[in-house]
Scaffold this active site. Sequence first.
Site, PDB file in Angstrom:
ATOM      1  N   LYS A  86      66.580   9.595 -17.369  1.00 40.08           N
ATOM      2  CA  LYS A  86      67.630   8.991 -16.531  1.00 40.08           C
ATOM      3  C   LYS A  86      67.541   7.473 -16.632  1.00 40.08           C
ATOM      4  O   LYS A  86      66.668   6.837 -16.045  1.00 40.08           O
ATOM      5  CB  LYS A  86      67.503   9.397 -15.055  1.00 40.08           C
ATOM      6  CG  LYS A  86      68.753   9.007 -14.286  1.00 40.08           C
ATOM      7  CD  LYS A  86      68.528   8.539 -12.872  1.00 40.08           C
ATOM      8  CE  LYS A  86      68.255   7.106 -12.655  1.00 40.08           C
ATOM      9  NZ  LYS A  86      69.339   6.124 -12.900  1.00 40.08           N
ATOM     10  N   GLY A 112      60.091   0.404 -13.264  1.00 39.41           N
ATOM     11  CA  GLY A 112      61.051  -0.206 -12.345  1.00 39.41           C
ATOM     12  C   GLY A 112      60.327  -1.015 -11.299  1.00 39.41           C
ATOM     13  O   GLY A 112      59.193  -1.447 -11.511  1.00 39.41           O
ATOM     14  N   GLU A 122      58.782  -1.345  -5.314  1.00 39.01           N
ATOM     15  CA  GLU A 122      59.371  -0.695  -4.138  1.00 39.01           C
ATOM     16  C   GLU A 122      59.778   0.754  -4.443  1.00 39.01           C
ATOM     17  O   GLU A 122      59.393   1.687  -3.735  1.00 39.01           O
ATOM     18  CB  GLU A 122      60.605  -1.532  -3.769  1.00 39.01           C
ATOM     19  CG  GLU A 122      61.234  -1.245  -2.457  1.00 39.01           C
ATOM     20  CD  GLU A 122      62.593  -1.970  -2.368  1.00 39.01           C
ATOM     21  OE1 GLU A 122      62.858  -2.897  -3.168  1.00 39.01           O
ATOM     22  OE2 GLU A 122      63.374  -1.566  -1.490  1.00 39.01           O
ATOM     23  N   GLY A 140      58.809   2.436  -7.062  1.00 36.03           N
ATOM     24  CA  GLY A 140      57.591   3.123  -7.516  1.00 36.03           C
ATOM     25  C   GLY A 140      56.871   3.798  -6.350  1.00 36.03           C
ATOM     26  O   GLY A 140      56.386   4.932  -6.479  1.00 36.03           O
ATOM     27  N   GLU A 179      55.153   2.037 -14.042  1.00 40.93           N
ATOM     28  CA  GLU A 179      55.070   0.664 -14.540  1.00 40.93           C
ATOM     29  C   GLU A 179      55.972  -0.146 -13.634  1.00 40.93           C
ATOM     30  O   GLU A 179      57.189   0.008 -13.676  1.00 40.93           O
ATOM     31  CB  GLU A 179      55.585   0.576 -15.989  1.00 40.93           C
ATOM     32  CG  GLU A 179      54.851   1.446 -16.978  1.00 40.93           C
ATOM     33  CD  GLU A 179      53.461   0.955 -17.304  1.00 40.93           C
ATOM     34  OE1 GLU A 179      53.059  -0.111 -16.795  1.00 40.93           O
ATOM     35  OE2 GLU A 179      52.763   1.642 -18.063  1.00 40.93           O
ATOM     36  N   CYS A 207      59.026  -7.782 -16.468  1.00 44.84           N
ATOM     37  CA  CYS A 207      58.003  -7.435 -15.478  1.00 44.84           C
ATOM     38  C   CYS A 207      56.697  -8.193 -15.715  1.00 44.84           C
ATOM     39  O   CYS A 207      56.009  -8.535 -14.768  1.00 44.84           O
ATOM     40  CB  CYS A 207      57.754  -5.947 -15.523  1.00 44.84           C
ATOM     41  SG  CYS A 207      57.527  -5.366 -17.194  1.00 44.84           S
ATOM     42  N   GLU A 266      57.985 -11.242  -6.574  1.00 41.90           N
ATOM     43  CA  GLU A 266      58.618 -11.151  -7.893  1.00 41.90           C
ATOM     44  C   GLU A 266      60.089 -11.561  -7.777  1.00 41.90           C
ATOM     45  O   GLU A 266      60.857 -10.946  -7.049  1.00 41.90           O
ATOM     46  CB  GLU A 266      58.516  -9.713  -8.414  1.00 41.90           C
ATOM     47  CG  GLU A 266      59.053  -9.595  -9.813  1.00 41.90           C
ATOM     48  CD  GLU A 266      58.917  -8.192 -10.381  1.00 41.90           C
ATOM     49  OE1 GLU A 266      59.338  -7.234  -9.716  1.00 41.90           O
ATOM     50  OE2 GLU A 266      58.390  -8.069 -11.489  1.00 41.90           O
TER      51      GLU A 266
HETATM   52  P1  NAP Z   1      64.552  -0.146  -9.795  1.00 38.59           P
HETATM   53  O1  NAP Z   1      65.583  -0.470  -8.812  1.00 38.59           O
HETATM   54  O2  NAP Z   1      63.214   0.201  -9.320  1.00 38.59           O
HETATM   55  O3  NAP Z   1      65.176   1.037 -10.681  1.00 38.59           O
HETATM   56  C1  NAP Z   1      64.503   1.602 -11.759  1.00 38.59           C
HETATM   57  C2  NAP Z   1      65.041   2.988 -12.008  1.00 38.59           C
HETATM   58  O4  NAP Z   1      64.721   3.838 -10.915  1.00 38.59           O
HETATM   59  C3  NAP Z   1      66.565   3.056 -12.144  1.00 38.59           C
HETATM   60  O5  NAP Z   1      66.891   4.017 -13.116  1.00 38.59           O
HETATM   61  C4  NAP Z   1      67.000   3.502 -10.763  1.00 38.59           C
HETATM   62  O6  NAP Z   1      68.271   4.110 -10.718  1.00 38.59           O
HETATM   63  C5  NAP Z   1      65.901   4.474 -10.426  1.00 38.59           C
HETATM   64  N1  NAP Z   1      65.740   4.748  -8.996  1.00 38.59           N
HETATM   65  C6  NAP Z   1      66.130   3.993  -7.940  1.00 38.59           C
HETATM   66  N2  NAP Z   1      65.799   4.593  -6.789  1.00 38.59           N
HETATM   67  C7  NAP Z   1      65.195   5.761  -7.106  1.00 38.59           C
HETATM   68  C8  NAP Z   1      64.617   6.820  -6.350  1.00 38.59           C
HETATM   69  N3  NAP Z   1      64.589   6.785  -5.016  1.00 38.59           N
HETATM   70  N4  NAP Z   1      64.075   7.867  -7.000  1.00 38.59           N
HETATM   71  C9  NAP Z   1      64.072   7.903  -8.360  1.00 38.59           C
HETATM   72  N5  NAP Z   1      64.604   6.940  -9.117  1.00 38.59           N
HETATM   73  C10 NAP Z   1      65.146   5.864  -8.513  1.00 38.59           C
HETATM   74  O7  NAP Z   1      64.308  -1.291 -10.837  1.00 38.59           O
HETATM   75  P2  NAP Z   1      65.391  -2.108 -11.643  1.00 38.59           P
HETATM   76  O8  NAP Z   1      66.116  -2.924 -10.640  1.00 38.59           O
HETATM   77  O9  NAP Z   1      66.152  -1.244 -12.548  1.00 38.59           O
HETATM   78  O10 NAP Z   1      64.460  -2.999 -12.594  1.00 38.59           O
HETATM   79  C11 NAP Z   1      63.839  -4.157 -12.185  1.00 38.59           C
HETATM   80  C12 NAP Z   1      62.414  -3.895 -11.752  1.00 38.59           C
HETATM   81  O11 NAP Z   1      61.693  -3.161 -12.715  1.00 38.59           O
HETATM   82  C13 NAP Z   1      61.626  -5.156 -11.551  1.00 38.59           C
HETATM   83  O12 NAP Z   1      61.030  -5.156 -10.291  1.00 38.59           O
HETATM   84  C14 NAP Z   1      60.558  -5.150 -12.643  1.00 38.59           C
HETATM   85  O13 NAP Z   1      59.388  -5.765 -12.320  1.00 38.59           O
HETATM   86  C15 NAP Z   1      60.394  -3.728 -12.926  1.00 38.59           C
HETATM   87  N6  NAP Z   1      60.027  -3.502 -14.324  1.00 38.59           N
HETATM   88  C16 NAP Z   1      58.737  -3.176 -14.607  1.00 38.59           C
HETATM   89  C17 NAP Z   1      58.342  -2.964 -15.899  1.00 38.59           C
HETATM   90  C18 NAP Z   1      56.939  -2.590 -16.234  1.00 38.59           C
HETATM   91  O14 NAP Z   1      56.665  -2.180 -17.344  1.00 38.59           O
HETATM   92  N7  NAP Z   1      56.018  -2.679 -15.332  1.00 38.59           N
HETATM   93  C19 NAP Z   1      59.273  -3.073 -16.933  1.00 38.59           C
HETATM   94  C20 NAP Z   1      60.563  -3.403 -16.608  1.00 38.59           C
HETATM   95  C21 NAP Z   1      60.923  -3.603 -15.300  1.00 38.59           C
HETATM   96  P3  NAP Z   1      69.639   3.268 -10.533  1.00 38.59           P
HETATM   97  O15 NAP Z   1      70.372   3.515 -11.786  1.00 38.59           O
HETATM   98  O16 NAP Z   1      70.334   3.851  -9.351  1.00 38.59           O
HETATM   99  O17 NAP Z   1      69.271   1.831 -10.344  1.00 38.59           O
END
Ligand code: NAP
Length: 496
Positions: A177, A230, A233, A235, A252, A286, A383
């Site tokens: 997804k 992602g 929060e 996570g 991650e 990230c 962040e």
């Molecule tokens: P996000 O809001 O956490 O979303 C990540 C994914 O999770 C999206 O596909 C999102 O769907 C889905 N999601 C949201 N709520 C969920 C739930 N309750 N249950 C299951 N899945 C859910 O993150 P983002 O805004 O896309 O990305 C930015 C963040 O990712 C930053 O904080 C960054 O630090 C982190 N990141 C970390 C890494 C790493 O390797 N550590 C790499 C890249 C990014 P939707 O399509 O609805 O948004």
Amino acid sequence: MEKYLLYINGEFRESSDKKTFESVNPANEEVIAEISKATVQDAKDAVDSARKAFDSGVWSGLPREERSRILKQVVDKINENAKRLTELEIMDSGSTFKKAGEDVFLSAKSLNYYSKMAAVDFDENVEGLSKEGVSKNIIRREPIGVCALITPWNFPLKMAIWKLGPALAAGNTVILKPAMETSMTSCELARLIDQTDMPKGVVNIITGSGSEIGTELVTNSKVDKVGFTGSTEVGKIIMKNAAENLKKITLECGGKSANIVLDDADIEMSVDGAIYAGFYHQGQCCEGGTRLLVHEKIYDEFVGKLKEKISRMKIGDPADKKTDVGPIINKKQFDSVMNYIKLGKEEGAEVLTGGNKVGDKGYYIEPTVFVNSNNKMKISQEEIFGPVVVLIKFKDDDEAVEIANDSIYGLGGAVWSGNDERAISVANRLRTGTVWINEYHLLSDRAPFGGYKQSGIGREFGVDGLKEYTEAKHIHIDEIKDRTKKFWYGTVVPKD
Ligand code: NAP
Ligand code: MG
């Protein structure tokens, strides 16, 4: 305009309620695709498809070489379509041409690595105790089962591959997804996989809301493992939801990595490195170097050069090959970054350069550096996920390490120095998953990537990354020579 469907059990179909969502180009706010918005029922169907495929053994039961061959077909498809995938990634995610081209290349490279790993036998034979002499012990690496793979919007294709690669190489079946913001290249991937010999149901790709279908995937009892990249929060929400039936998880999450410039660093190179570390993909990385720690002896010279080099960065159309800074992903993220810039000023930090929005169309923000800042400020602890770097001065290596480690995160970081030994001794003391020395962002297919502390759980890449998608099974074989011998139990008698 492209129209994308769900990919379930090897078939393309609309969502069960026919609803769709639009994908927007953040460079000009134009709608570029209409994408099926999966319902909870569609997510259940995708899980059932993956479950059936796993239990039937169509994938896990194949010889390793055959799984490897099919994964290599996907690699070839990505390479053949690299130009189109690059163009779509630019439009969908605001990635600059330089970044998007690299993302597609590295996606194919990572999957190629995992296609080779698929052919490797990781089973081991070890000796153990037995009734008589030694027992034979086989340690098997078996697939976990059905894996739900949930990805963010900053590196859409690359994140999908980072998860599909090890999950499939280990013999699992999957439901991917992608983030709603950037689903296009994952949908393209479904079309490419469909052209290979991948058995039906092994890879399912569904698009839609994380809080709706993401939650279904994480709570569905037929899913064995969740691989997530992602925010920290989300996570935490996933960890709580997955606890219900004790699913395996790899998370991650976020970071606030320290980029440390020692007084013996090559200043020219470390300034370029600081710009790359902090502003690559508009700082939406990230593991980006968002806290820039500079030794007091070289501080003034470093700051002067940094300001001058940033002023030469080209902001604008990401499709232009010369562009250095593209747009922020969407209005929400743009507003959040602008709020952090306001907060930084309120906290008493001073803008060295940047701080403003650019243009009227698209979500552009100038690369921004704060000085007169300290590590206690919110802009140093939270962040921001945008083009904002906080510069902090330090007096010696001990203080640099102390500041670097004063964070709830621990994902990346770097040390710039002319002395490898000194740099390694600093790197060894950092509580973080990856440390670059005189480099940034460059990951290796063979080296684990992941977070300490609240940056995550588990690792991606390398053998560690593959093992995250396996269960270890131990088979103990006791040879029977003398049938009158009792079990090993009870044979140890402590001396008086
Ligand atoms: P996000 O809001 O956490 O979303 C990540 C994914 O999770 C999206 O596909 C999102 O769907 C889905 N999601 C949201 N709520 C969920 C739930 N309750 N249950 C299951 N899945 C859910 O993150 P983002 O805004 O896309 O990305 C930015 C963040 O990712 C930053 O904080 C960054 O630090 C982190 N990141 C970390 C890494 C790493 O390797 N550590 C790499 C890249 C990014 P939707 O399509 O609805 O948004
Ligand atoms: Mg988009």
